[in-house]
Design a protein around this motif. Structure first.
Motif, mmCIF file in Angstrom:
data_model
loop_
_atom_site.group_PDB
_atom_site.id
_atom_site.type_symbol
_atom_site.label_atom_id
_atom_site.label_comp_id
_atom_site.label_asym_id
_atom_site.label_seq_id
_atom_site.Cartn_x
_atom_site.Cartn_y
_atom_site.Cartn_z
ATOM 1 N N ASP A 61 1.087 -1.219 0.081
ATOM 2 C CA ASP A 61 0.169 0.084 -0.132
ATOM 3 C C ASP A 61 0.827 1.289 -0.207
ATOM 4 O OD1 ASP A 61 -2.179 -1.643 0.176
ATOM 5 O OD2 ASP A 61 -2.465 -1.261 2.280
ATOM 6 N N LYS A 114 -2.756 5.904 7.726
ATOM 7 C CA LYS A 114 -3.833 5.220 6.604
ATOM 8 C C LYS A 114 -5.290 6.087 6.970
ATOM 9 C CE LYS A 114 -1.371 1.130 5.407
ATOM 10 N NZ LYS A 114 -1.483 -0.405 5.302
ATOM 11 N N VAL A 271 -2.786 -0.105 -7.115
ATOM 12 C CA VAL A 271 -3.271 0.232 -5.921
ATOM 13 C C VAL A 271 -4.255 -0.908 -5.311
ATOM 14 C CG1 VAL A 271 -2.884 2.600 -5.745
ATOM 15 C CG2 VAL A 271 -5.241 1.860 -6.535
#
Length: 489
Positions: A61, A114, A271
């Motif tokens: 990520d 995140k 992604v």
């Protein structure tokens, strides 16, 4: 054996503790002390954040790592979460509370970063503002946290998750639902809980009022640059997003453009599917909703009353089937203002008011029509299109202030103002306690006010065949106004 990273965390925590103790000592002498954060501490702390960011960039990520690289960073001991974000000075800023952040392991640190970026991608900084008034701060924050935390692993132990919420509020919420679904269900649960507590002990009402006053004071403090500084050492979901109110005053369209630039610079490869879906949704949103869909959203935020229901049991005494639970019901007092200075055609307004009536028909509502130019010319109530009257022939210049004076004195929940946007630059009366939606005529340009105090939307230009058309001519049929042009909020 402790790692080098763990030793850094331990040393930084000890230094953060010294900073707090020094602040508390100075508080005994100074009425309004400031937290003194040494330059050396900042450098060491952000060096550790760089290590967390490096770990993010090495992960699959890595989008988050590249996104974080573009953000400004600041330390604040007065936020009640390990991290927080807002938009200041043409950049997203991420804030860290060292006392809470340094209690996490590196994977949990990654997750809390995140978490903040997912709030940005979900447009929560804008959407939270739209839902204020109809939902409590706690309900909004819990709903938004559920949305983003569903996609994260290695969450801090106090994080709001779907399982935690269902357990603690006796709910059965489903995963991967929209924010609106969670906000409504959570607010209903909070309303039921409050009602049960009030019934059990009237003194709880005073406590709840005190709590609300404290929450409002906290929100005011977050938005005040001259606030008295405080120290937060524990996570508080109700205050976790207070800094959003301190964002720069920027319209939604411009913020959308900045966000897309951050996203484009962070995409250095593939992604995950959930991120790709979020990014696609954000880019396709055009930053805002058409006026009629926006009105539908606002209808979910108007002042609400409670109504009894037999579909849910009383929370405090679930075995008492004779005691009914309570759910939220909406009492919408709506004012629709029409600028009759000649700038909006009958066709535009007639179709628009029909769409307003269609949108609010499922709510317990009252609609008042105000015809106005430089002053209010006529006020009347409508329940259906049959009650609409031909507009007055009197018209002069345009002033917005008289309508807001009327709304302030009549306990209005929502004001929808149709105009070409040409009026004064500053309202002499500031709106109090209700939402405002400006709808600009297809022939209008922009709103003349320096501060709109509400969302501004624009009708698409249409062909005007006969501007002298009477209201009675279009009560049944008309054209569609679903296709709208966007305009910044």
């Amino acid at each position: 054996m402790e790692s080098f990273f763990d030793n850094q965390v331990k040393e930084l925590y000890e230094k953060a503790d010294i900073i707090i103790n020094n602040f508390l000592k100075s508080k005994r002498k100074d009425k309004n002390p400031k937290v003194n954060i040494p330059k050396e501490f900042k450098e060491e702390f952000f060096s550790l954040v760089d290590q967390v960011n490096l770990s993010l960039m090495e992960d699959k990520d890595n989008f988050y790592g590249y996104f974080l690289m573009q953000m400004s960073r600041e330390i604040r001991f007065d936020i009640s979460s390990p991290t927080a974000v807002n938009f200041k000075g043409a950049k997203y800023v991420i804030y860290f509370n060292p006392i809470i952040f340094l209690n996490l392991n590196i994977k949990q640190m990654e997750s809390t970063i995140k978490h903040e970026i997912l709030h940005i991608l979900s447009r929560h900084l804008i959407r939270a503002e739209e839902f204020k008034g109809g939902y409590s701060t706690l309900a909004i924050n819990l709903a938004m946290n559920i949305v983003v935390n569903t996609y994260l692993d290695h969450l801090p132990p106090y994080s709001v998750t779907l399982e935690w919420l269902n357990l603690n509020y006796s709910l059965n919420l489903l995963p991967f639902k929209p924010f609106e679904y969670y906000a409504e269900e959570i607010q209903t649960a909070l309303d039921l809980l409050e009602a049960d507590e009030d019934a059990a002990d009237e003194s709880d009402t005073d406590d709840a009022d005190d709590s609300n006053d404290k929450a409002r004071a906290a929100n005011d403090a977050a938005a005040d640059p001259d606030r008295d500084e405080t120290i937060e050492t524990e996570y508080n979901p109700e205050k976790a997003h207070d800094l959003w109110a301190d964002s720069s005053d920027i319209d939604e369209k411009t913020l959308q453009e900045f966000t897309e630039k951050f996203i484009d610079n962070a995409q250095k490869g593939s992604v995950p599917n959930y991120l790709e879906s979020m990014i696609s949704s954000l880019k396709n949103s055009k930053g805002e909703l058409p006026w009629n869909l926006y009105l539908k959203r606002l209808m979910g935020t108007v002042e609400s009353n409670k109504k009894k229901t037999i579909t849910r049991r009383n929370r405090r005494q679930p075995d008492r089937l004779d005691l009914r639970g309570q759910l939220r019901s909406h009492k919408a007092r709506i004012v629709v203002a029409l600028d009759i200075s000649g700038s909006i055609s009958d066709q535009e307004f007639n179709q628009a008011i029909k769409e307003v009536l269609e949108i609010v028909k499922n709510y317990n509502h009252e609609i008042t029509i105000i015809e106005c130019d430089s002053e209010i010319r006529r006020v009347y109530n409508v329940k259906s299109v049959k009650d609409l009257k031909d507009r007055s022939n009197i018209s002069g210049g345009t002033r917005f202030t008289p309508v807001f004076e009327y709304a302030n004195h009549h306990k209005v929940n929502l004001l929808v103002y149709f105009t070409d946007g040409k009026g004064e630059e500053k309202l002499m009366t500031i709106p109090r306690g209700y939402k405002t939606l400006w709808v600009i005529s297809g022939r209008g340009d922009k709103l003349s006010l320096n501060h709109s105090y509400g969302a501004v939307k624009k009708l698409k230009n249409i062909e005007i065949k006969d501007d002298s058309l009477k209201m009675s001519d279009v009560k049944i049929e008309g054209f569609s106004m679903q296709d709208q042009e966007s305009m910044g909020i």
